[in-house]
Design an enzyme around this catalytic site. Structure first.
Site, short mmCIF file in Angstrom:
data_model
loop_
_atom_site.label_atom_id
_atom_site.label_comp_id
_atom_site.label_asym_id
_atom_site.label_seq_id
_atom_site.Cartn_x
_atom_site.Cartn_y
_atom_site.Cartn_z
N LYS A 11 0.82 -1.22 0.00
CA LYS A 11 0.00 0.00 0.00
C LYS A 11 0.86 1.28 0.00
O LYS A 11 2.05 1.24 0.31
CB LYS A 11 -0.94 -0.03 1.22
CG LYS A 11 -2.03 -1.10 1.11
CD LYS A 11 -3.00 -1.00 2.29
CE LYS A 11 -4.13 -2.00 2.16
NZ LYS A 11 -5.09 -1.91 3.30
N TYR A 51 -12.58 -1.24 -3.78
CA TYR A 51 -13.11 -1.48 -2.43
C TYR A 51 -14.64 -1.34 -2.39
O TYR A 51 -15.19 -1.03 -1.32
CB TYR A 51 -12.48 -0.51 -1.43
CG TYR A 51 -11.13 -0.97 -0.89
CD1 TYR A 51 -11.02 -2.17 -0.18
CD2 TYR A 51 -9.98 -0.21 -1.05
CE1 TYR A 51 -9.80 -2.59 0.34
CE2 TYR A 51 -8.76 -0.63 -0.54
CZ TYR A 51 -8.68 -1.82 0.16
OH TYR A 51 -7.47 -2.23 0.68
N ASN A 114 -2.05 0.22 6.89
CA ASN A 114 -1.56 -1.07 7.38
C ASN A 114 -0.70 -1.84 6.37
O ASN A 114 -0.60 -3.06 6.43
CB ASN A 114 -2.74 -1.92 7.89
CG ASN A 114 -3.76 -2.18 6.81
OD1 ASN A 114 -3.60 -1.75 5.66
ND2 ASN A 114 -4.81 -2.91 7.14
N HIS A 117 -2.37 -5.46 1.49
CA HIS A 117 -3.70 -6.01 1.23
C HIS A 117 -3.54 -7.44 0.77
O HIS A 117 -2.56 -7.78 0.11
CB HIS A 117 -4.41 -5.21 0.12
CG HIS A 117 -5.64 -5.90 -0.39
ND1 HIS A 117 -6.87 -5.76 0.23
CD2 HIS A 117 -5.82 -6.78 -1.42
CE1 HIS A 117 -7.75 -6.52 -0.42
NE2 HIS A 117 -7.14 -7.14 -1.41
N GLU A 128 -10.23 -9.38 -7.81
CA GLU A 128 -9.14 -8.42 -7.59
C GLU A 128 -8.01 -8.60 -8.62
O GLU A 128 -7.46 -7.61 -9.11
CB GLU A 128 -8.63 -8.55 -6.16
CG GLU A 128 -9.70 -8.12 -5.16
CD GLU A 128 -9.30 -8.28 -3.70
OE1 GLU A 128 -10.03 -7.77 -2.85
OE2 GLU A 128 -8.26 -8.94 -3.42
P1 GDP Z 1 -8.36 -6.55 5.57
O1 GDP Z 1 -9.03 -7.67 4.80
O2 GDP Z 1 -7.55 -7.05 6.75
O3 GDP Z 1 -7.54 -5.63 4.69
O4 GDP Z 1 -9.50 -5.66 6.25
P2 GDP Z 1 -10.93 -5.14 5.72
O5 GDP Z 1 -11.30 -5.82 4.42
O6 GDP Z 1 -11.88 -5.23 6.85
O7 GDP Z 1 -10.68 -3.60 5.43
C1 GDP Z 1 -10.07 -3.14 4.24
C2 GDP Z 1 -9.09 -2.05 4.59
O8 GDP Z 1 -9.81 -0.95 5.15
C3 GDP Z 1 -8.08 -2.42 5.68
O9 GDP Z 1 -6.95 -3.12 5.19
C4 GDP Z 1 -7.69 -1.06 6.21
O10 GDP Z 1 -6.76 -0.38 5.34
C5 GDP Z 1 -9.02 -0.31 6.17
N1 GDP Z 1 -9.77 -0.43 7.44
C6 GDP Z 1 -10.31 -1.54 8.00
N2 GDP Z 1 -10.93 -1.27 9.15
C7 GDP Z 1 -10.80 0.08 9.33
C8 GDP Z 1 -11.25 0.98 10.34
O11 GDP Z 1 -11.90 0.60 11.32
N3 GDP Z 1 -10.91 2.30 10.17
C9 GDP Z 1 -10.20 2.75 9.10
N4 GDP Z 1 -9.91 4.08 9.03
N5 GDP Z 1 -9.76 1.93 8.14
C10 GDP Z 1 -10.06 0.61 8.25
#
Ligand code: GDP
Length: 138
Positions: A11, A51, A114, A117, A128
């Site tokens: 990222k 997304y 973080n 992905h 994807e």
């Molecule tokens: P992943 O599968 O571990 O990447 O997590 P998710 O699919 O739930 O979320 C997609 C991305 O959204 C994550 O990798 C983070 O960059 C972001 N994200 C997830 N949860 C949060 C949150 O609670 N707050 C914010 N600001 N970003 C989030």
């Protein structure tokens, strides 16, 4: 366990921090084969399309701003059980909760910034990979 492909991103936060080379080395040390890779700078619209499943989430706007804030590296990783293997290597979404030695623990800064992905299921991986790679790269 059959060979599988997953979609991964280094990222924009991790690229800005200068972690790209170390993260690619780590990917190879984990035994993944890099089947395809390129550097892209997503537009806000590109990030929203990628997304789309998260569009109702409160952090959608912030997430798509972040993902379009600079270049990132998009990859197809291949390994036995690649989807689960890469999710394990990345660690929990929130770097503060990720296990020691995971990519997000070592390279991530916050729950949003973080570092990586990874697809969470075969259908997601197919969508994807198709979003970024047309097939010639394989
Ligand atoms: P992943 O599968 O571990 O990447 O997590 P998710 O699919 O739930 O979320 C997609 C991305 O959204 C994550 O990798 C983070 O960059 C972001 N994200 C997830 N949860 C949060 C949150 O609670 N707050 C914010 N600001 N970003 C989030």
């Amino acid at each position: 366990m059959s060979t599988e492909r997953t979609f991964a991103i280094i990222k924009p936060d991790a690229m800005r921090a200068g972690f790209t080379g170390r993260m690619l080395a780590r990917i190879e040390e984990h035994g993944f084969i890099l089947r395809a890779m390129r550097m892209v700078h997503l537009s806000k619209r590109d990030a929203e399309g990628f997304y789309a499943v998260h569009r109702e989430r409160p952090f959608f706007s912030s997430l798509t701003d972040f993902m379009s804030s600079g270049p990132c590296v998009v990859m197809c990783l291949e390994a036995p059980d690649a989807i689960k293997k890469w999710r394990t290597a990345m660690g929990a979404t929130d770097p503060a909760k990720a296990d020691a030695g995971t990519m997000r623990k070592d390279f991530g800064a916050s729950i949003e910034n973080n570092a990586t992905h990874g697809s969470d299921a075969p259908e997601t991986a197919a969508f994807e990979l198709g979003y970024f790679f047309r097939g010639l790269e394989f």
